[in-house]
Scaffold this active site. Structure first.
Site, PDB file in Angstrom:
ATOM      1  N   ARG A   1     -29.596  -1.483   2.388  1.00  0.00           N
ATOM      2  CA  ARG A   1     -29.819  -2.832   1.783  1.00  0.00           C
ATOM      3  C   ARG A   1     -31.428  -3.279   2.267  1.00  0.00           C
ATOM      4  O   ARG A   1     -31.832  -4.194   1.520  1.00  0.00           O
ATOM      5  CB  ARG A   1     -28.785  -3.883   2.273  1.00  0.00           C
ATOM      6  CG  ARG A   1     -28.914  -3.926   3.736  1.00  0.00           C
ATOM      7  CD  ARG A   1     -27.817  -5.109   4.155  1.00  0.00           C
ATOM      8  NE  ARG A   1     -28.081  -5.434   5.549  1.00  0.00           N
ATOM      9  CZ  ARG A   1     -27.181  -5.959   6.307  1.00  0.00           C
ATOM     10  NH1 ARG A   1     -26.229  -6.492   5.885  1.00  0.00           N
ATOM     11  NH2 ARG A   1     -27.377  -6.119   7.542  1.00  0.00           N
TER      12      ARG A   1
ATOM     13  N   GLY B   1     -34.503   3.691   7.677  1.00  0.00           N
ATOM     14  CA  GLY B   1     -35.270   3.989   8.992  1.00  0.00           C
ATOM     15  C   GLY B   1     -34.262   2.877   9.982  1.00  0.00           C
ATOM     16  O   GLY B   1     -34.347   2.984  11.086  1.00  0.00           O
TER      17      GLY B   1
ATOM     18  N   ILE C   1     -35.372  -4.513  26.290  1.00  0.00           N
ATOM     19  CA  ILE C   1     -36.018  -5.307  25.321  1.00  0.00           C
ATOM     20  C   ILE C   1     -36.994  -6.245  25.922  1.00  0.00           C
ATOM     21  O   ILE C   1     -37.936  -6.516  25.815  1.00  0.00           O
ATOM     22  CB  ILE C   1     -35.189  -5.561  24.181  1.00  0.00           C
ATOM     23  CG1 ILE C   1     -34.704  -4.527  23.311  1.00  0.00           C
ATOM     24  CG2 ILE C   1     -35.869  -6.566  23.131  1.00  0.00           C
ATOM     25  CD1 ILE C   1     -33.656  -4.730  22.315  1.00  0.00           C
TER      26      ILE C   1
ATOM     27  N   HIS D   1     -49.719  22.542  39.123  1.00  0.00           N
ATOM     28  CA  HIS D   1     -50.342  21.676  40.040  1.00  0.00           C
ATOM     29  C   HIS D   1     -51.659  21.261  39.339  1.00  0.00           C
ATOM     30  O   HIS D   1     -52.728  22.238  38.875  1.00  0.00           O
ATOM     31  CB  HIS D   1     -50.487  22.275  41.414  1.00  0.00           C
ATOM     32  CG  HIS D   1     -51.220  21.291  42.391  1.00  0.00           C
ATOM     33  ND1 HIS D   1     -50.678  20.092  42.731  1.00  0.00           N
ATOM     34  CD2 HIS D   1     -52.570  21.438  42.591  1.00  0.00           C
ATOM     35  CE1 HIS D   1     -51.684  19.612  43.563  1.00  0.00           C
ATOM     36  NE2 HIS D   1     -52.770  20.065  43.452  1.00  0.00           N
TER      37      HIS D   1
HETATM   38  C1  LIG Z   1     -37.154  -4.247  19.988  1.00  0.00           C
HETATM   39  C2  LIG Z   1     -36.121  -3.293  20.095  1.00  0.00           C
HETATM   40  C3  LIG Z   1     -36.662  -2.105  20.568  1.00  0.00           C
HETATM   41  C4  LIG Z   1     -35.851  -0.894  20.757  1.00  0.00           C
HETATM   42  N1  LIG Z   1     -36.436   0.197  21.420  1.00  0.00           N
HETATM   43  C5  LIG Z   1     -35.712   1.252  21.551  1.00  0.00           C
HETATM   44  C6  LIG Z   1     -36.018   2.320  22.195  1.00  0.00           C
HETATM   45  O1  LIG Z   1     -37.235   2.442  22.675  1.00  0.00           O
HETATM   46  N2  LIG Z   1     -35.096   3.661  22.347  1.00  0.00           N
HETATM   47  C7  LIG Z   1     -33.745   3.518  21.877  1.00  0.00           C
HETATM   48  O2  LIG Z   1     -33.397   4.455  22.016  1.00  0.00           O
HETATM   49  N3  LIG Z   1     -33.408   2.614  21.052  1.00  0.00           N
HETATM   50  C8  LIG Z   1     -34.207   1.442  21.072  1.00  0.00           C
HETATM   51  N4  LIG Z   1     -33.557   0.223  20.430  1.00  0.00           N
HETATM   52  C9  LIG Z   1     -32.183   0.387  20.077  1.00  0.00           C
HETATM   53  C10 LIG Z   1     -32.318   0.934  18.657  1.00  0.00           C
HETATM   54  O3  LIG Z   1     -33.262   0.329  17.693  1.00  0.00           O
HETATM   55  C11 LIG Z   1     -30.747   1.181  17.913  1.00  0.00           C
HETATM   56  O4  LIG Z   1     -30.047   1.598  18.837  1.00  0.00           O
HETATM   57  C12 LIG Z   1     -30.779   1.990  16.802  1.00  0.00           C
HETATM   58  O5  LIG Z   1     -31.606   1.395  15.731  1.00  0.00           O
HETATM   59  C13 LIG Z   1     -29.347   2.097  16.132  1.00  0.00           C
HETATM   60  O6  LIG Z   1     -29.148   2.875  14.980  1.00  0.00           O
HETATM   61  P1  LIG Z   1     -28.107   2.783  14.068  1.00  0.00           P
HETATM   62  O7  LIG Z   1     -28.262   3.790  13.021  1.00  0.00           O
HETATM   63  O8  LIG Z   1     -26.876   2.269  14.817  1.00  0.00           O
HETATM   64  O9  LIG Z   1     -28.333   1.260  13.270  1.00  0.00           O
HETATM   65  P2  LIG Z   1     -29.644   0.342  12.887  1.00  0.00           P
HETATM   66  O10 LIG Z   1     -30.846   1.263  13.196  1.00  0.00           O
HETATM   67  O11 LIG Z   1     -29.581  -0.909  13.302  1.00  0.00           O
HETATM   68  O12 LIG Z   1     -29.701   0.387  11.436  1.00  0.00           O
HETATM   69  C14 LIG Z   1     -28.546   0.147  10.464  1.00  0.00           C
HETATM   70  C15 LIG Z   1     -29.005   0.186   9.132  1.00  0.00           C
HETATM   71  O13 LIG Z   1     -27.835  -0.340   8.184  1.00  0.00           O
HETATM   72  C16 LIG Z   1     -28.381  -1.130   7.402  1.00  0.00           C
HETATM   73  N5  LIG Z   1     -27.084  -1.773   6.813  1.00  0.00           N
HETATM   74  C17 LIG Z   1     -26.165  -2.754   7.509  1.00  0.00           C
HETATM   75  N6  LIG Z   1     -25.232  -3.069   6.772  1.00  0.00           N
HETATM   76  C18 LIG Z   1     -25.399  -2.607   5.698  1.00  0.00           C
HETATM   77  C19 LIG Z   1     -24.743  -2.699   4.499  1.00  0.00           C
HETATM   78  N7  LIG Z   1     -23.575  -3.408   4.472  1.00  0.00           N
HETATM   79  N8  LIG Z   1     -24.985  -1.907   3.597  1.00  0.00           N
HETATM   80  C20 LIG Z   1     -26.291  -1.248   3.419  1.00  0.00           C
HETATM   81  N9  LIG Z   1     -26.947  -1.120   4.613  1.00  0.00           N
HETATM   82  C21 LIG Z   1     -26.598  -1.514   5.371  1.00  0.00           C
HETATM   83  C22 LIG Z   1     -29.197  -2.026   7.913  1.00  0.00           C
HETATM   84  O14 LIG Z   1     -29.992  -2.613   6.959  1.00  0.00           O
HETATM   85  C23 LIG Z   1     -30.162  -0.965   8.736  1.00  0.00           C
HETATM   86  O15 LIG Z   1     -31.227  -0.305   8.123  1.00  0.00           O
HETATM   87  C24 LIG Z   1     -34.453  -0.941  20.405  1.00  0.00           C
HETATM   88  C25 LIG Z   1     -34.042  -2.035  19.542  1.00  0.00           C
HETATM   89  C26 LIG Z   1     -34.829  -3.131  19.594  1.00  0.00           C
HETATM   90  C27 LIG Z   1     -34.396  -4.339  18.951  1.00  0.00           C
END
Ligand SMILES: Cc1cc2nc3c(=O)[nH]c(=O)nc-3n(C[C@H](O)[C@H](O)[C@H](O)COP(=O)(O)OP(=O)(O)OC[C@H]3O[C@@H](n4cnc5c(N)ncnc54)[C@H](O)[C@@H]3O)c2cc1C
Length: 467
Positions: free
Chosen positions: A37, A41, A185, A446
């Site tokens: 949505r 990424g 964070i 080293h």
């Molecule tokens: C500031 C910050 C720094 C971070 N730094 C790190 C780091 O250095 N290293 C690390 O490992 N982790 C880090 N994280 C955590 C990491 O970003 C998350 O663990 C990771 O993004 C989770 O991935 P995910 O695929 O589960 O979900 P997300 O990355 O949250 O992606 C979910 C996606 O689903 C989409 N979505 C949600 N609901 C719907 C729907 N109903 N229909 C269509 N699309 C939908 C959203 O738009 C989003 O694009 C950080 C987080 C933050 C906030």
């Protein structure tokens, strides 16, 4: 795909969980699509890992001005424009988001733009620009991620009270900043903002900065942040907030009930993240939730066998690399392969990109003690490594917990320069079931910081050379 389904797997969410799962599915000859949505990424690429690491890099360069000045250079900072650092962080995020869109295309993964909702064990309704579309898929993978959690009394408006998203989208530096929550964070933003000259107050309800990390490594970071001028209050919570002129006055309360106030221009609320599991139709089709997180069994399968869930929506560490690995396991299972049943929680690296960095896997010493795990503790200080001295990075240590009976590596906790890279040598040793001797006797170049890892393993065996 069997005739009745459009896809073998339909992934909802294109974060590091969802997009990696979709590409892996395609490699395994499954027909895959991703519903997204927002930007491709997810949080990680757009408003998480990547832009935050880009800012940290800019902050590191900025802090080197001091070192240059020590060599007699005079740097005129009057032209300093934080907007440039901000824009670079957006360029990095956009570039990677586009890169992932390209990878999806290259792997024949269709991207369906819109908001997905599960309408049946094999059905997802997508609402986008046009009329709602019903997509039928053999398997559904929930990878909808998480969003910043709020706390009562500190409503996030992204103007004065920010979430990590507002913080990353900020184009101008505030004079002062109060950060609520000293997890990864909160600590990373404390480091970045302090480096750029913002007056930072870091407040944590639990007894230490980085509450999930080993207390010894976390203490090294806390001491360093304090030395840089960050005001740190642990065992403290923020209880109220009121405007005072252009500032916000925040009331803090210590564990002993003692109250104090601090006035700041902005507040960052970094107290954790909440899973995006509302309005997804999950309970209606029989998927179980626990405190908002999706309950999953082996291979990240929910109570509905054709529906899987991975990443920040399941109750495992909220990290990008965990989301990706879980996604791989889920689709490999869908493809009839035999992946591990789940991610090994003892072999997940955690990484905090402050300076010094903190990285670890396995139980903290406190956790090992509390759960009655027998361990032997060994450590080696960075200052014992020639490279650390040469590059003026002597604050740090490699700490290792091993099983006293077998010598097996249980945990490693590193604090110091490049800790987030160094951790992987030890983790590889653990996952390959190597012993400390395999690292302690291997020739390390080293001078490198990796020699501290080698010496750490010699510490386990009792023959450290450089201390
Ligand atoms: C500031 C910050 C720094 C971070 N730094 C790190 C780091 O250095 N290293 C690390 O490992 N982790 C880090 N994280 C955590 C990491 O970003 C998350 O663990 C990771 O993004 C989770 O991935 P995910 O695929 O589960 O979900 P997300 O990355 O949250 O992606 C979910 C996606 O689903 C989409 N979505 C949600 N609901 C719907 C729907 N109903 N229909 C269509 N699309 C939908 C959203 O738009 C989003 O694009 C950080 C987080 C933050 C906030």
């Amino acid at each position: 795909v069997a005739g009745e389904y459009e896809y073998d797997v339909l992934v909802i969410g294109s974060g590091p969980g969802g997009y990696v799962a979709a590409i892996r599915a395609s490699q395994l000859k499954l027909k895959a699509a991703v519903v997204e949505r927002d930007k491709i990424g997810g949080v990680c690429l757009n408003i998480g890992c990547i832009p935050s690491k880009a800012l940290i890099h800019q902050a590191e360069m900025f802090s080197h001005i001091k070192d240059l000045e020590a060599m007699g250079l005079k740097v005129d900072k009057s032209g300093f424009d934080y907007g440039v650092a901000f824009r670079k962080s957006r360029t990095a995020a956009d570039r990677l988001s586009k890169g992932v869109a390209f990878l999806l295309k290259k792997n024949n993964v269709e991207v369906i733009v819109g908001t997905g909702r599960v309408a049946g064990p094999h059905e997802v309704v997508v609402e986008g620009a046009g009329a709602p579309r019903t997509v039928r898929a053999k398997n559904i993978l929930i990878a909808t991620g998480s969003r910043p959690r709020e706390i009562p009394g500190f409503k996030i408006d992204e103007q004065r009270v920010l979430s990590s998203t507002g913080m990353l989208m900020m184009e101008k530096l505030p004079r002062s900043l109060l950060i609520l929550g000293a997890g990864a964070i909160g600590a990373e933003f404390a480091y970045v903002m302090n480096a750029f000259g913002v007056q930072v107050h870091l407040v944590e309800m639990l007894p230490q900065v980085l509450p999930l990390e080993d207390s010894e490594t976390a203490a090294v970071l806390a001491k360093d942040l304090a030395k840089r001028g960050v005001t740190i209050a642990v065992d403290t919570k923020a209880v109220a907030m009121a405007p005072r002129g252009a500032d916000l006055e925040v009331t803090l309360e210590g564990k002993d009930g003692k109250r104090s106030t601090v006035a700041v221009e902005k507040i960052l609320v970094a107290v954790g993240r909440a899973p995006n599991t509302e309005n997804l139709g999950l309970e209606k089709v029989g998927v179980k939730l626990d405190r908002g997180f999706v309950t999953v069994g082996d291979y990240y399968q929910t109570a509905v066998p054709s529906v899987y869930a991975i990443g920040d929506v399941v109750p495992t560490p909220l990290l990008a690399h965990v989301a990706s690995k879980e996604g791989e396991i889920a689709v490999e299972h869908m493809a009839g392969h035999k992946p591990p049943k789940k991610v090994d929680l003892q072999a997940i690296p955690s990484a905090v990109y402050t300076e010094p960095q903190v990285a670890s896997f396995g139980p903290t010493e406190e956790k090992a003690k509390a759960s009655g795990i027998k361990y032997k503790k060994s450590s080696f200080p960075y200052r014992g490594a020639g490279k650390a001295v040469a590059v003026e990075q002597v604050d740090g240590m490699v700490k290792i917990l091993t099983d006293p009976a077998t010598g097996e590596i249980l945990a490693a906790h590193i604090v110091g320069s490049n800790a987030t890279e160094l951790i992987h040598e030890i983790l590889l040793a653990k996952t390959a079931e190597l012993l400390p001797a395999d690292i302690s006797t291997m020739i390390h170049a080293h001078p490198t910081l990796s020699e501290a890892v080698m010496e750490g393993m010699r510490a386990v065996e009792g023959w450290v050379i450089h201390v």
